[in-house]
Write a protein that holds these residues in place. Structure first.
Motif, PDB file in Angstrom:
ATOM      1  N   UNK A   1      16.951   0.141 -22.686  1.00 13.85           N
ATOM      2  CA  UNK A   1      17.147  -0.717 -21.519  1.00 13.85           C
ATOM      3  C   UNK A   1      18.635  -0.877 -21.236  1.00 13.85           C
ATOM      4  N   UNK A   2      18.945  -1.711 -20.268  1.00 14.33           N
ATOM      5  CA  UNK A   2      20.338  -1.882 -19.870  1.00 14.33           C
ATOM      6  C   UNK A   2      21.097  -2.866 -20.748  1.00 14.33           C
ATOM      7  N   UNK A  20      36.578  -1.007 -12.918  1.00 12.75           N
ATOM      8  CA  UNK A  20      36.301  -1.290 -11.509  1.00 12.75           C
ATOM      9  C   UNK A  20      35.438  -2.545 -11.338  1.00 12.75           C
ATOM     10  N   UNK A  21      34.966  -3.115 -12.451  1.00 10.73           N
ATOM     11  CA  UNK A  21      34.167  -4.332 -12.368  1.00 10.73           C
ATOM     12  C   UNK A  21      34.191  -5.032 -13.720  1.00 10.73           C
ATOM     13  N   UNK A  22      34.053  -6.362 -13.696  1.00 12.18           N
ATOM     14  CA  UNK A  22      34.108  -7.148 -14.930  1.00 12.18           C
ATOM     15  C   UNK A  22      32.904  -8.059 -15.087  1.00 12.18           C
ATOM     16  N   UNK A  36      16.518  -7.502  -6.012  1.00 19.40           N
ATOM     17  CA  UNK A  36      16.130  -7.096  -7.352  1.00 19.40           C
ATOM     18  C   UNK A  36      16.235  -5.618  -7.639  1.00 19.40           C
ATOM     19  N   UNK A  37      16.802  -4.823  -6.730  1.00 21.36           N
ATOM     20  CA  UNK A  37      16.811  -3.377  -6.886  1.00 21.36           C
ATOM     21  C   UNK A  37      18.080  -2.816  -7.526  1.00 21.36           C
ATOM     22  N   UNK A  38      18.876  -3.682  -8.149  1.00 18.88           N
ATOM     23  CA  UNK A  38      20.094  -3.179  -8.773  1.00 18.88           C
ATOM     24  C   UNK A  38      20.496  -4.068  -9.939  1.00 18.88           C
ATOM     25  N   UNK A  39      20.875  -3.415 -11.032  1.00 25.40           N
ATOM     26  CA  UNK A  39      21.554  -4.053 -12.158  1.00 25.40           C
ATOM     27  C   UNK A  39      22.743  -3.167 -12.470  1.00 25.40           C
ATOM     28  N   UNK A  40      23.931  -3.766 -12.571  1.00 21.32           N
ATOM     29  CA  UNK A  40      25.147  -2.961 -12.615  1.00 21.32           C
ATOM     30  C   UNK A  40      26.155  -3.619 -13.547  1.00 21.32           C
ATOM     31  N   UNK A  41      26.709  -2.822 -14.479  1.00 22.41           N
ATOM     32  CA  UNK A  41      27.720  -3.350 -15.389  1.00 22.41           C
ATOM     33  C   UNK A  41      28.590  -2.211 -15.893  1.00 22.41           C
ATOM     34  N   UNK A  42      29.829  -2.533 -16.278  1.00 21.50           N
ATOM     35  CA  UNK A  42      30.729  -1.533 -16.853  1.00 21.50           C
ATOM     36  C   UNK A  42      31.035  -1.906 -18.293  1.00 21.50           C
ATOM     37  N   UNK A  43      30.885  -0.919 -19.200  1.00 16.50           N
ATOM     38  CA  UNK A  43      31.139  -1.153 -20.612  1.00 16.50           C
ATOM     39  C   UNK A  43      32.615  -0.946 -20.933  1.00 16.50           C
ATOM     40  N   UNK A  44      32.997  -1.359 -22.133  1.00 16.80           N
ATOM     41  CA  UNK A  44      34.398  -1.280 -22.542  1.00 16.80           C
ATOM     42  C   UNK A  44      34.924   0.149 -22.555  1.00 16.80           C
ATOM     43  N   UNK A  87      32.264   3.564 -19.048  1.00 20.80           N
ATOM     44  CA  UNK A  87      31.026   4.007 -18.413  1.00 20.80           C
ATOM     45  C   UNK A  87      30.371   2.848 -17.670  1.00 20.80           C
ATOM     46  N   UNK A  88      29.640   3.176 -16.631  1.00 21.65           N
ATOM     47  CA  UNK A  88      28.935   2.177 -15.814  1.00 21.65           C
ATOM     48  C   UNK A  88      27.444   2.440 -15.934  1.00 21.65           C
ATOM     49  N   UNK A  89      26.684   1.399 -16.233  1.00 18.47           N
ATOM     50  CA  UNK A  89      25.241   1.522 -16.344  1.00 18.47           C
ATOM     51  C   UNK A  89      24.592   0.989 -15.075  1.00 18.47           C
ATOM     52  N   UNK A  90      23.719   1.807 -14.491  1.00 14.75           N
ATOM     53  CA  UNK A  90      23.051   1.485 -13.231  1.00 14.75           C
ATOM     54  C   UNK A  90      21.546   1.406 -13.482  1.00 14.75           C
ATOM     55  N   UNK A  91      20.965   0.262 -13.203  1.00 13.16           N
ATOM     56  CA  UNK A  91      19.524   0.070 -13.332  1.00 13.16           C
ATOM     57  C   UNK A  91      19.008  -0.714 -12.144  1.00 13.16           C
TER      58      UNK A  91
END
Length: 376
Positions: free
Chosen positions: A47-48, A235-237, A245-253, A256-260
């Motif tokens: 999962x994300x 690019x995001x914190x 509800x159609x997007x989950x978005x985060x950038x790891x240390x 990489x950016x995870x898109x769900x």
């Protein structure tokens, strides 16, 4: 020689099953946990890793808050960390219809204790400067974050072994028989496992597992697509989502950016995730780029599929199995990674004879009218 009798057998080694087993072992019960693969490698590992209060079922907010706290303190109670990060979260509206949705959902979540407030677009961009200039409104929550779902299996395995639990990875349970004061678990290619109590924690396979006990409770299987990008400059914190509800978005240390966001692929419980749906992949990544325009600078590195369980009323089933003494079930929790450790603790308390801190979710409400246990 007959196999040993355990106090409890947990079938399913995701976060909820593993937490339940860990707390039972620490509570003094001789515990065995079985999974057909490594611990936390199905829904709990693909999962994300989102730890969010921007969740679909507002009534689960109190459980998610406690789960969020547990993940952030995993090094204390689990004995090792899972790279959990606490950050802010934004749910965004780009259309008038989404604005209405945002107001309604924020109000419902506040009612259950989520510290969410509606903020104008300028405030949202001050929190997250990389946002699209098309944002109209946002719901802001200071309690959000994410953990590394890849690390959870190793962390739980080490903790379980330290607690004295027997961990059986690569053990496929094919059936369960009851009688003689307990349960006998039939394991493919291995000796049966006997236990006085049984916990079913099999995610999308719970419908089949409950069938072993003669019950019919339908469990829907969602095939969620997830995407990770190549490394990118910061690019995001925050953790971002969209009101629909159609997007989950985060950038790891590591950049990489995870898109769900629950866009569906093709698969089922028997075959697992089979293949992505290109149109859904394109829609998910386009939406992510719309929200954070700088994502145009990177490329997709990997795509995978995760299986999520959902009951008929989209609420969890956690508690005693109807009509089957000493059998319990846990699963089908929306945003299950967030609240998973807390849900496992609650069920362990019930099994250990303690009063759970919060109500559980009676599986009997989900029984089909004609279903009844067929046990002797």
């Amino acid at each position: 020689m007959s196999s040993p009798m355990f106090d409890v057998a947990v079938v399913g080694g995701g976060v909820m099953g593993a937490t339940t087993a860990l707390m039972l072992a620490r509570g003094g019960l001789r515990t065995v946990i079985l999974d057909r693969g490594p611990l936390c490698r199905e829904a709990s590992g693909v999962n994300a890793g989102t730890l969010t209060l921007h969740m679909t079922r507002a009534s689960l907010i109190p459980y998610a808050v406690r789960g969020h706290e547990l993940w952030l303190s995993a090094d204390q109670w689990l004995g090792r960390g899972v790279a959990a990060v606490s950050t802010e979260g934004l749910s965004l509206a780009f259309t008038p219809a989404e604005e209405e949705m945002l107001h309604a959902r924020a109000a419902a979540r506040r009612e259950y204790g989520a510290p969410i407030e509606i903020v104008p677009a300028a405030r949202a961009r001050a929190v997250e400067p990389g946002l699209s200039d098309q944002v109209r409104l946002a719901a802001y929550c200071p309690i959000d974050g994410f953990a590394s779902s890849y690390l959870t299996g190793r962390a739980y395995r080490e903790a379980l072994v330290e607690a004295g639990a027997v961990v059986r990875e690569g053990a496929t349970v094919t059936a369960v028989d009851s009688g003689d004061g307990g349960f006998t678990l039939r394991v493919a290619g291995a000796e049966p496992v006997r236990a006085r109590r049984l916990v079913l924690a099999g995610g999308v396979w719970l419908e089949e597992m409950l069938g072993w006990l003669g019950l019919r409770i339908p469990v829907k299987c969602l095939i969620n697509q997830l995407v990770v990008t190549e490394r990118l400059r910061p690019v995001m914190r925050t953790v971002l989502s969209v009101a629909n509800g159609l997007l989950s978005l985060k950038q790891f240390a590591n950049g990489t950016v995870l898109i769900g966001g629950g866009w569906q692929g093709i698969g089922d419980p028997r075959r697992g995730g089979v293949q992505t749906i290109p149109e859904n992949l394109i829609g998910n990544t386009r939406l992510a780029r719309w929200v954070i325009p700088a994502l145009a600078e990177t490329r997709v590195a990997r795509i995978w599929l995760g299986l999520e369980a959902e009951t008929a009323d989209a609420m969890p089933m956690i508690g005693a199995v109807p009509g089957v003494p000493d059998a319990f079930v846990i699963g089908s929790v929306h945003s299950g990674y967030t609240s998973g450790p807390y849900m496992g603790r609650l069920l362990a308390d019930l099994i250990l004879g303690r009063e759970p801190e919060r109500p559980l979710f009676d599986p009997s409400r989900l029984l089909e009218p004609q279903a009844a246990p067929a046990l002797t």
